[in-house]
Design an enzyme around this catalytic site. Structure first.
Site, mmCIF file in Angstrom:
data_model
loop_
_atom_site.group_PDB
_atom_site.id
_atom_site.type_symbol
_atom_site.label_atom_id
_atom_site.label_comp_id
_atom_site.label_asym_id
_atom_site.label_seq_id
_atom_site.Cartn_x
_atom_site.Cartn_y
_atom_site.Cartn_z
ATOM 1 N N ASP A 1 -30.371 59.272 31.156
ATOM 2 C CA ASP A 1 -30.423 60.178 32.376
ATOM 3 C C ASP A 1 -32.018 60.243 32.767
ATOM 4 O O ASP A 1 -32.120 60.167 34.067
ATOM 5 C CB ASP A 1 -30.000 61.546 32.073
ATOM 6 C CG ASP A 1 -28.574 61.672 31.980
ATOM 7 O OD1 ASP A 1 -28.018 62.928 31.577
ATOM 8 O OD2 ASP A 1 -28.007 61.012 32.228
ATOM 9 N N ASP B 1 -33.170 59.163 36.315
ATOM 10 C CA ASP B 1 -34.173 60.343 36.994
ATOM 11 C C ASP B 1 -35.331 59.593 37.664
ATOM 12 O O ASP B 1 -36.030 59.835 38.668
ATOM 13 C CB ASP B 1 -34.323 61.625 36.295
ATOM 14 C CG ASP B 1 -33.171 62.358 36.170
ATOM 15 O OD1 ASP B 1 -32.098 62.409 36.913
ATOM 16 O OD2 ASP B 1 -33.140 63.210 35.134
ATOM 17 N N SER C 1 -26.273 70.491 44.561
ATOM 18 C CA SER C 1 -26.918 70.021 43.284
ATOM 19 C C SER C 1 -28.147 70.844 43.055
ATOM 20 O O SER C 1 -28.601 71.587 44.009
ATOM 21 C CB SER C 1 -27.144 68.523 43.513
ATOM 22 O OG SER C 1 -28.452 68.074 42.695
ATOM 23 N N LEU C 2 -29.009 70.435 42.039
ATOM 24 C CA LEU C 2 -30.035 71.208 41.727
ATOM 25 C C LEU C 2 -31.412 70.386 41.578
ATOM 26 O O LEU C 2 -31.384 69.306 41.189
ATOM 27 C CB LEU C 2 -29.819 71.754 40.277
ATOM 28 C CG LEU C 2 -28.812 73.145 40.199
ATOM 29 C CD1 LEU C 2 -28.562 73.572 38.767
ATOM 30 C CD2 LEU C 2 -29.273 74.292 40.662
ATOM 31 N N GLU D 1 -29.334 80.600 32.966
ATOM 32 C CA GLU D 1 -28.140 80.101 32.390
ATOM 33 C C GLU D 1 -28.337 78.762 31.662
ATOM 34 O O GLU D 1 -29.354 78.050 31.933
ATOM 35 C CB GLU D 1 -27.029 79.777 33.506
ATOM 36 C CG GLU D 1 -26.996 81.016 34.419
ATOM 37 C CD GLU D 1 -25.956 80.698 35.485
ATOM 38 O OE1 GLU D 1 -25.416 79.622 35.476
ATOM 39 O OE2 GLU D 1 -25.777 81.587 36.429
ATOM 40 N N LYS E 1 -27.701 74.935 31.097
ATOM 41 C CA LYS E 1 -27.224 73.914 31.929
ATOM 42 C C LYS E 1 -26.314 73.088 30.919
ATOM 43 O O LYS E 1 -26.567 72.021 30.145
ATOM 44 C CB LYS E 1 -28.349 72.987 32.227
ATOM 45 C CG LYS E 1 -28.030 72.118 33.489
ATOM 46 C CD LYS E 1 -29.026 71.386 34.253
ATOM 47 C CE LYS E 1 -28.504 70.333 35.465
ATOM 48 N NZ LYS E 1 -27.793 69.655 35.147
ATOM 49 N N ASP F 1 -23.882 70.430 29.924
ATOM 50 C CA ASP F 1 -23.286 69.074 29.984
ATOM 51 C C ASP F 1 -22.331 68.377 30.298
ATOM 52 O O ASP F 1 -21.666 68.127 29.358
ATOM 53 C CB ASP F 1 -23.977 68.139 28.941
ATOM 54 C CG ASP F 1 -24.963 66.948 29.395
ATOM 55 O OD1 ASP F 1 -24.787 66.611 30.606
ATOM 56 O OD2 ASP F 1 -25.483 66.199 28.403
ATOM 57 N N ARG G 1 -16.699 67.366 42.051
ATOM 58 C CA ARG G 1 -17.800 67.451 42.971
ATOM 59 C C ARG G 1 -17.846 66.352 43.987
ATOM 60 O O ARG G 1 -17.991 66.343 45.110
ATOM 61 C CB ARG G 1 -18.940 67.606 42.487
ATOM 62 C CG ARG G 1 -20.108 67.685 43.547
ATOM 63 C CD ARG G 1 -21.396 68.161 42.545
ATOM 64 N NE ARG G 1 -22.746 67.603 42.994
ATOM 65 C CZ ARG G 1 -23.551 67.299 42.031
ATOM 66 N NH1 ARG G 1 -23.296 67.523 40.795
ATOM 67 N NH2 ARG G 1 -24.670 66.756 42.702
ATOM 68 N N TYR H 1 -16.896 76.588 31.612
ATOM 69 C CA TYR H 1 -17.467 77.845 31.881
ATOM 70 C C TYR H 1 -17.831 77.890 33.256
ATOM 71 O O TYR H 1 -18.147 77.048 34.028
ATOM 72 C CB TYR H 1 -18.897 77.766 31.078
ATOM 73 C CG TYR H 1 -18.826 78.268 29.665
ATOM 74 C CD1 TYR H 1 -18.199 79.411 29.371
ATOM 75 C CD2 TYR H 1 -19.746 77.525 28.774
ATOM 76 C CE1 TYR H 1 -18.334 79.815 28.037
ATOM 77 C CE2 TYR H 1 -19.666 77.767 27.492
ATOM 78 C CZ TYR H 1 -18.833 78.937 27.092
ATOM 79 O OH TYR H 1 -18.914 79.189 25.823
ATOM 80 N N LYS I 1 -35.161 70.881 32.387
ATOM 81 C CA LYS I 1 -34.491 69.984 31.751
ATOM 82 C C LYS I 1 -35.448 69.882 30.213
ATOM 83 O O LYS I 1 -36.512 70.024 30.047
ATOM 84 C CB LYS I 1 -34.469 68.657 32.290
ATOM 85 C CG LYS I 1 -33.631 68.577 33.518
ATOM 86 C CD LYS I 1 -32.178 68.088 33.078
ATOM 87 C CE LYS I 1 -31.380 67.536 34.225
ATOM 88 N NZ LYS I 1 -31.595 65.983 34.349
ATOM 89 N N CYS J 1 -26.491 39.386 -0.752
ATOM 90 C CA CYS J 1 -27.122 40.618 -0.949
ATOM 91 C C CYS J 1 -28.609 40.610 -0.685
ATOM 92 O O CYS J 1 -29.554 39.717 -1.194
ATOM 93 C CB CYS J 1 -27.065 41.554 -2.403
ATOM 94 S SG CYS J 1 -28.158 42.928 -2.380
ATOM 95 N N CYS K 1 -30.532 41.508 -4.091
ATOM 96 C CA CYS K 1 -30.229 41.002 -5.573
ATOM 97 C C CYS K 1 -29.987 39.597 -5.423
ATOM 98 O O CYS K 1 -29.673 38.891 -6.238
ATOM 99 C CB CYS K 1 -29.606 41.698 -6.280
ATOM 100 S SG CYS K 1 -27.815 41.680 -6.110
ATOM 101 N N CYS L 1 -22.358 44.312 -1.795
ATOM 102 C CA CYS L 1 -22.864 43.485 -2.408
ATOM 103 C C CYS L 1 -22.161 43.490 -3.836
ATOM 104 O O CYS L 1 -21.805 44.791 -4.282
ATOM 105 C CB CYS L 1 -24.318 43.906 -2.908
ATOM 106 S SG CYS L 1 -25.102 43.552 -4.344
ATOM 107 N N CYS M 1 -27.958 44.642 -9.563
ATOM 108 C CA CYS M 1 -28.585 44.852 -8.095
ATOM 109 C C CYS M 1 -29.543 46.059 -8.120
ATOM 110 O O CYS M 1 -28.985 47.238 -8.598
ATOM 111 C CB CYS M 1 -27.848 45.077 -7.026
ATOM 112 S SG CYS M 1 -28.555 45.303 -5.437
#
Ligand code: IVH
Length: 678
Positions: free
Chosen positions: A37, A41, A86-87, A117, A119, A121, A140, A227, A318, A412, A415, A430, A436
């Site tokens: 994000d 942004d 939007s915010l 509040e 935010k 996700d 939305r 929510y 954020k 491996c 060893c 291994c 080893c």
């Protein structure tokens, strides 16, 4: 007069728009974002800044003029009578102070009261109730037009199909966030993995993918919840005149509202809240990516109004991102105690949520294939809470031409022994066994660990030093170490040598279950070790047991039985055990109570919430002493769920499945009945 736009600015804007359009498509239409994000942004802000400097650049189709993407084919369109906004964002205390100043100046007041509040996700939804009945739910979309997801939203149990009580408005559009709690997300991914289906990168993608299913039966199996944080159209009733009071009102109509919401004064109050929630972030059962500050008074909100895409009366603050982008420079393979090879990504160091990350796990070869990771790729790393950072995905559009495939080693790296991957196993191993040194070191670390022999002061670094200096080859050699040998090691003094010798001596007196666990037999964790100790009572009997006899033990299946049996057939392992006993390691025999004789044999309990009389661990041990199993998750087979104070989702699950729910009193009565109450 507007200034002329330089060519390179035109080109930069075009490039940004193209990138934003591409990432919008990945994020909104495919639910499969390619970049974190923060990176998005940055692109978006870059374009906004150009457009601010050169307003003639703004075109009707600029992404800054339209949030989101077109609705997917397959869902009907819904036009929002009141747009879903939007915010704006702030990322620092200074920017918060600016926001607060603008609000105060806009209102001409000294101090503003905010509703604050988390935010959440997830994804924004608008749900319309007419005469109390849910008639439509829409995403939305671009803020003006969303997708009709009524059928899917109806499957979310937290969304009432009818509002509670009878004092609701004739029309109520409630707005909120549909999200997937972390535990549900983990369980969903585990199920997807089992079925060989696509897993989701994070709970938000899982929620979006689930809500956008064309078949509501699939959505119904997804652990979504909601929510509510606002309203759209309201007709027929006056709502309270403060945002917080409206949310309380929503609760009364049976709608879910986040319990972390508060009312605070001024930017100081906002800042305190930000820090408090940031502190709590890892312990919340759902993902949040910041907090939201909203002017609490609706009259003041109206006075402030809106700028193009966001209200002037609210902003999001954020958190530093938990995901960042960096370059995968190499992949190295770590060898564990049982020889399992784990791919570890070596990264170009990058700050993720305040910590420098240069290594991240890639889990196993299947995951590397699934994610399509190549050396040289740009990858997204995620670091959340205490968990080990992991490589989440590849940014395909940033792949340079010269990337290299990640190959599982055939030998491996420590060893040189052959590496084999059994059919049906996710991990290559291994085959060097105790030859080893990596396996040996990790075996000794495990032996010394707290839940095993609990040898105080014998940390990982020290084990490595001891093995590298060839002072020990196996766990039994630990008890022959002298204080001189230890004191001679780098960073060790006489005092710490004395302490370690004393700790080694003390650890010799142990229990059979710890000893069995400490041996590090494959698939034998603490709980299997305990069951084995209680079932057989002595080490001899465990050693001599046939695979058939081992399968008789609760929770021991054919694979575990095979590992246990094989372990004790290795002469080397028998030698080490003999040496340990000769060195004085001892434990009391366990009084064997035949499973069927134990009063609670065959019963499974789940403990949830806070118990008053004793910690949950203690209640668990007591139930186990009576032969019961204590599980972390509720299923149809659960005998009873004991619900203490503030019990949550497990209680709900029990109610859904019709599993008996006990209060603490009833548990105490049961424990007392068998004399283990206190
Ligand atoms: S209020 C007018 N409150 O953030 C304000 N949004 O960037 C409209 N979100 O689309 C949004 N938690 O998906 C609001 N407590 C909260 C939120 C929240 C998460 C999301 C929501 C919205 C986006 C805006």
């Amino acid at each position: 007069m507007s200034k002329t736009i330089p060519d390179d600015v035109i080109q930069r804007a075009a490039k940004l728009r193209e990138q934003i359009a591409y990432h919008n498509y990945r994020y909104y239409a495919l639910d499969d974002p390619e970049i974190p994000d923060v990176e998005y942004d940055r692109l978006f802000r870059g374009l906004q800044e150009l457009e601010q400097d050169y307003p003639q650049l703004v075109t009707h189709d600029s992404p800054t003029q339209r949030v989101g993407a077109e609705p997917l084919k397959g869902f009907a369109e819904v036009r929002h009578a009141i747009p879903m906004l939007s915010l704006g964002n702030v990322f620092s205390e200074e920017a918060l102070a600016d926001f607060d100043r603008r609000v105060r100046e806009g209102l001409g007041v000294e101090e503003v009261v905010y509703c604050v509040e988390p935010k959440l996700d997830g994804l924004a939804i608008s749900i319309r109730y007419e005469d109390g009945l849910l008639v439509r739910a829409a995403t939305r979309g671009d803020g003006t037009t969303g997708e009709d997801v009524t059928q899917n939203v109806r499957t979310i149990e937290a969304v009432p199909l009818k509002l509670y009580g009878d004092a609701y408005p004739a029309v109520l559009e409630v707005r909120g966030e549909v999200y997937m709690p972390r535990a549900g997300f983990e369980a969903l991914n585990a199920r997807q993995r089992e079925k060989g289906e696509k897993t989701f990168a994070n709970p938000r993608n899982a929620a979006a993918g689930s809500l956008r299913q064309l078949d509501p039966r699939i959505t119904a199996t997804r652990p979504l919840t909601i929510y509510c944080y606002g309203v759209g159209v309201v007709e027929g009733t006056e709502l309270p005149d403060h945002h917080y009071a409206i949310l309380q009102q929503l609760k009364e109509w049976g709608l879910r509202v986040c319990p972390e919401i508060r009312v605070v004064r001024g930017m100081q109050g906002c800042h305190h809240y930000y820090m408090e929630i940031e502190d709590k972030r890892d312990t919340l059962p759902y993902d949040i990516d910041g907090v939201v500050y909203k002017v609490n008074s609706l009259a003041q909100q109206r006075e402030l109004g809106f700028v193009s895409r966001a209200p002037r009366w609210a902003t999001a603050h954020k958190f530093p991102a938990q995901e960042e982008m960096t370059i995968l420079e190499n992949v190295e393979w770590q060898v564990g105690r049982t020889g399992a090879l784990t791919p570890v990504a070596r990264l170009l160091p990058v700050h993720v949520a305040g910590v420098m990350v240069s290594n991240a796990t890639l889990h196993n070869p299947d995951e590397i294939v699934r994610k399509g990771v190549r050396i040289g790729d740009t990858v997204i790393v995620r670091r959340a809470g205490d968990v080990i950072p992991e490589v989440v995905s590849v940014v395909a559009s940033k792949r340079p031409p010269d990337t290299q495939p990640v190959e599982t080693p055939t030998h491996c790296p420590v060893c040189g022994a052959d590496v084999l991957q059994d059919e049906g196993e996710a991990v290559p191993r291994c085959t060097g066994g105790l030859f080893c040194s990596a396996q040996r070191k990790n075996g000794i670390k495990h032996f010394a660990s707290r839940k095993a022999m609990d040898i105080d002061g014998l940390g990982d670094k020290l084990v490595e030093q001891l093995v590298d200096a060839e002072l020990i080859k196996d766990v039994a050699d630990l008890f022959a170490l002298t204080r001189e040998q230890i004191a001679g090691l780098e960073r060790m003094g006489e005092k710490s040598a004395d302490n370690l010798v004393a700790a080694l001596k003390q650890s010799k007196s142990t229990t059979l279950e710890r000893f069995l666990y400490a041996l590090g037999i494959r698939e034998v964790g603490e709980s299997t070790a305990r069951t084995l100790a209680n079932y057989f009572g002595t080490l001899d009997k465990v050693e001599e047991a046939s695979e058939e006899q081992l399968i008789e033990v609760e929770d021991v299946g054919p694979i575990v039985a095979h590992h246990i049996h094989t372990f004790f057939r290795q002469p080397h392992n028998r030698e080490v055990i003999d040496k340990l006993i000769a060195a004085g390691v001892h434990w009391p025999d366990v009084e064997v109570v035949q499973a069927a004789e134990q009063p609670l044999a065959g019963q499974t309990f789940v403990l949830t919430g806070t118990l008053e009389a004793m910690p949950r661990d203690e209640a668990k041990a007591k139930l186990q002493a009576l032969g019961a199993k204590v599980s972390g998750s509720v299923s149809k087979k659960t005998s009873a769920v004991v619900a203490g104070e503030a019990a949550g989702s497990k209680l709900t699950k029990a109610e859904q499945l019709g599993v008996e729910v006990w209060d603490e009193k009833r548990l105490l009565a049961l424990l007392n009945e068998y004399g283990v109450g206190d």
